[in-house]
Motif scaffolding. Structure first.
Motif, PDB file in Angstrom:
ATOM      1  N   ILE A 415     -12.066  -2.018  13.346  1.00 45.71           N
ATOM      2  CA  ILE A 415     -13.438  -2.063  12.911  1.00 45.71           C
ATOM      3  C   ILE A 415     -13.730  -0.994  11.860  1.00 45.71           C
ATOM      4  CG2 ILE A 415     -15.656  -0.980  14.106  1.00 45.71           C
ATOM      5  CD1 ILE A 415     -14.392  -2.147  16.848  1.00 45.71           C
ATOM      6  N   LEU A 416     -13.174   0.236  11.940  1.00 44.31           N
ATOM      7  CA  LEU A 416     -13.248   1.396  11.001  1.00 44.31           C
ATOM      8  C   LEU A 416     -12.816   0.674   9.635  1.00 44.31           C
ATOM      9  CD1 LEU A 416     -11.498   4.366  12.692  1.00 44.31           C
ATOM     10  CD2 LEU A 416     -13.846   4.244  12.269  1.00 44.31           C
ATOM     11  N   MET A 417     -11.741  -0.158   9.268  1.00 45.09           N
ATOM     12  CA  MET A 417     -11.301  -0.645   7.929  1.00 45.09           C
ATOM     13  C   MET A 417     -12.649  -1.648   7.643  1.00 45.09           C
ATOM     14  SD  MET A 417      -7.449  -0.953   8.453  1.00 45.09           S
ATOM     15  CE  MET A 417      -6.868  -0.855   6.703  1.00 45.09           C
ATOM     16  N   ALA A 418     -13.143  -2.262   8.722  1.00 47.06           N
ATOM     17  CA  ALA A 418     -14.455  -3.031   8.366  1.00 47.06           C
ATOM     18  C   ALA A 418     -15.385  -2.303   7.660  1.00 47.06           C
ATOM     19  CB  ALA A 418     -14.641  -4.136   9.385  1.00 47.06           C
ATOM     20  N   LEU A 419     -15.557  -1.048   8.491  1.00 48.83           N
ATOM     21  CA  LEU A 419     -16.735  -0.032   7.986  1.00 48.83           C
ATOM     22  C   LEU A 419     -16.635   0.586   6.705  1.00 48.83           C
ATOM     23  CD1 LEU A 419     -17.848   1.119  11.393  1.00 48.83           C
ATOM     24  CD2 LEU A 419     -18.942  -0.830  10.133  1.00 48.83           C
TER      25      LEU A 419
END
Lengths: 504, 234
Positions: A415-419
């Protein structure tokens, strides 16, 4: 903290308090043990080096068997002949053994000062009825400052009356309290009844007014009766005045050389110790003229002591055989410690030829000390190995737990990478957590290491060393914990975000 | 805005190679509202991940504006995801350790927005999705609908060009789903491009364009209530 991703890590940390504290404790124990082990081995090495660098471990001690009780390893294999006496003349053995650099005698002794406290004590003893006749009844010898020769021990019990340059008669008891440890003075002390009288308060006041007389304020001063090569063997040099020469061994004047600290104490606070040279110390052994003051040696036992010539001679009464009271230990110093064994063999051969096989004990203190140092090093290495093994196990466990924490955050990493978090940002995020844990653990480990390291040093009798061994040990132990802690961070950053979210 | 040319995605599972996408070509323009539909395992999510640069392609080209971003370094891909795309997931994917406000602020921190500025913008976005009173609540204290609204606010935080929503109403009751759809459509009317994966035909009908995918291939690409623009068969 204003960084939202950092808040995630911090709050996860506190949400798993027990696990987090166990991680810190694991690091603390690993770092504490390893730092103590590293510090200990460094201290052992340093202590061994410092100890063996001392001139005391570059010498062979030669003694008769009945005078060898204080030696390290006096193995008696042959029946003892009581009439064997070693004297200063036996230092000539050095000429037969080429490895010997210096040959000397160094026997402990003690100077007892005559001062106000001593006078009061004497007065009290007289009043209470102890001791011999009062000063006015005692036979007195009038001597000038250059006439007295109260060689320690030998003239024990002889009352000496000294006349100062001002013509005042001063009675001084010589030798009664001499505490030299060689046989000669011990036997002399035993032979004569104790004389308990020194100066009266009035006489002491007169002496105190004489600028050429030094009145020590303490009770006594430890010292050594030495032959001149002692100073060479210990690299001692005169800071002021001069040292003894061979001629002083047969002279009659009582002379002393003061250690630097002893001189400072006698001179009194704020006074230049150099002014003591040429003055006379008022002591029970008679006047002791200060001929020199040593430079600072860095060894308290010598800096705080005085040195007087060894004057026991080599022949007995009327040139007869030496008396047992002359028996002494001899010391032969070498330039290269590697030659000690060879030197010991040479000296043994020489003394065996002189006194019969096995009558003389030749001791090599360095060999015994080296065995002790080797034992300490072995113990230190074992402790180091065990502590490093503990650190390794702790680090691997910490790494595994951090890896587990990372895997539990797998979805969040995606999720952090998607953000918008890059892999570097993910590494930094986990690295911050790892560093915080290892830093907290290391701090706690340092607190553990302080008493642990001290108690291990005390247990092995290690002194000296350096204060920075422990901080360096802590830093060195911290490095593997950082590496093991950061490995999961890198691994976690390699998570494929799409796969992580698919799993989620 | 986005052009996919003959894009393929294959997963190597040892003995077997699974082709999740096959030779797919597609163009997405600014302001579009696209529904991606198809049966489970058809490749919808894979397409979403590839468009969102969360996954790499094994063949073809991916053009963003005029730039080929197929082989961009990780840091640059992260910057594009952060600045140009907003993601909304079926299971919301909020961070349970952060409040609603902090969840919305998170993407802005990667964009280098100052704390005060990102807090103000996050507050405004939450107000826009009707969560002013829930800003400091943790996700676990919020309903599914509220969580998805926080997720929408988070997706919009860096004013992206494109919102990728993977079944945004899949975990919500119909009334809450409707609420979310209205919010998304509201943002679309204000110019935000939306690509939404959905199984729900009703929601698909509300999109301006529908892509039907089956077995990794684009079966149909049609505008709302009209005709098929093209039909690409493998």
């Amino acid at each position: 903290m204003r960084d939202e991703s950092g808040k995630i890590i911090v709050r996860r940390f506190w949400n798993r308090t027990l696990e987090s504290l166990l991680l810190i404790l694991a690091v603390a124990m690993g770092v504490g043990a390893a730092a103590s082990g590293l510090s200990l081995i460094a201290n052992i090495g340093s202590y061994s080096k410092e100890t063996l660098a001392s001139p005391a471990y570059r010498e062979i001690i030669v003694s008769t068997q009945n005078n060898a009780s204080d030696m390290a390893d006096p193995v008696i294999l042959k029946p003892t002949q009581d009439n064997v006496v070693l004297t200063v003349k036996d230092l000539d053995a050095a000429t037969m053994v080429p490895q010997v650099a210096y040959a000397y005698i160094s026997n402990q002794t003690e100077l007892r000062f005559i001062n106000q406290a001593e006078a009061e004590r004497e007065a009290n003893m007289v009043r209470d009825g102890f001791g011999g006749p009062p000063p006015e009844e005692a036979p007195a010898t009038v001597i000038g400052s250059d006439t007295a020769e109260p060689a320690a021990g030998t003239n024990a019990g002889t009352q000496v009356a000294a006349t100062t340059t001002a013509g005042t008669r001063i009675a001084a008891t010589a030798g009664t309290a001499t505490a030299s440890t060689d046989n000669q003075s011990t036997e002399a002390n035993n032979a004569a009844p104790p004389q308990r009288f020194g100066l009266s308060s009035a006489e002491l006041e007169v002496a105190a007014a004489d600028a050429s007389i030094i009145i020590g304020q303490q009770e006594n001063l430890a010292g050594y009766r030495v032959t001149p090569q002692f100073f060479d063997a210990w690299s001692m040099k005169a800071g002021t005045g001069s040292l003894f020469t061979a001629s002083d061994l047969v002279g009659t004047q009582s002379i002393v050389v003061l250690g630097s600290q002893a001189a400072s104490v006698l001179a009194g606070e704020g006074n230049d110790p150099a002014t003591l040279v040429g003055k006379k110390i008022l002591a029970r052994q008679g006047y002791q003229t200060v001929v020199g003051i040593l430079q600072d040696t860095g060894r308290a036992i010598y800096d705080e002591a005085y040195f007087t010539p060894y004057r026991s001679g080599s022949a007995g009464f009327m040139g007869g055989p030496p008396m047992r009271s002359m028996n002494t230990q001899l010391r032969f110093s070498v330039a290269d410690p590697e030659t000690l064994t060879e030197t010991a063999a040479g000296l043994t051969e020489w003394f065996d030829s002189q006194y019969g096989e096995g009558q003389i004990v030749v001791s090599n203190p360095r060999a015994e000390t080296e065995r002790l140092m080797a034992r300490n090093t072995g113990i230190g290495l074992l402790i180091l190995f065990l502590s490093l093994a503990g650190l390794f196990i702790a680090s691997v466990n910490v790494s595994n737990i951090l890896m587990g924490r990372g895997l539990r955050m797998r979805k969040n990493v995606g999720i952090l990478m998607a953000l918008g978090a890059s892999r570097v940002a993910i590494i930094q995020l986990f690295a911050k957590e790892a560093l915080a844990i290892s830093a907290a653990g290391s701090f706690l480990g340092a607190l553990l290491a302080l008493p642990l390291s001290t108690s291990m040093r005390n247990a092995l009798g290690i002194s000296g060393g350096s204060w920075w061994y422990l901080p360096v040990g802590i830093a060195a132990a911290w490095i593997p914990t950082i590496i093991f802690s950061l490995m999961p961070a890198r691994q976690n950053s390699m998570i494929d975000p799409a796969q992580a979210m698919r799993v989620a | 805005m986005i052009t996919l040319q003959n894009v393929g995605k294959a997963y190597d599972l040892g003995d077997v190679k699974v082709h999740a996408l096959k030779n797919l070509s597609l163009t997405i323009d600014r302001g579009e509202y696209i529904a991606v539909m198809g049966p489970s395992g058809s490749g919808k999510s894979t397409l979403m991940h590839i468009v969102g640069i969360l996954d790499s392609i094994t063949s073809g080209r991916y053009m963003l504006e005029d730039y080929d971003i197929t082989n961009l370094p990780d840091k640059e891909q992260a910057r594009i995801r952060n600045k140009h795309f907003g993601f909304i997931f079926q299971s919301f994917n909020l961070f349970s350790e952060l409040s609603a406000l902090e969840n919305v602020m998170l993407p802005m921190s990667y964009a280098g927005v100052a704390y005060k500025a990102r807090k103000e913008r996050a507050s405004a976005l939450l107000e826009e999705v009707g969560l002013t009173s829930r800003m400091y609540h943790l996700p676990t204290m919020m309903s599914g609908g509220e969580q998805q609204r926080v997720a929408i606010a988070r997706a919009l935080s860096n004013e992206p060009d494109l919102i990728l929503a993977d079944e945004p109403t899949g975990n919500l009751p119909s009334d809450k789903g409707e609420e979310i759809m209205r919010i998304l459509e509201g943002f679309n009317t204000r110019g935000v491009t939306i690509v939404m994966v959905t199984h729900n035909p009703e929601q698909g009908k509300r999109a301006k364009r529908r892509l039907y995918i089956k077995d990794g291939e684009l079966q149909r690409d049609e505008l709302n209530g009209a005709f098929s623009l093209e039909k690409i068969d493998a």
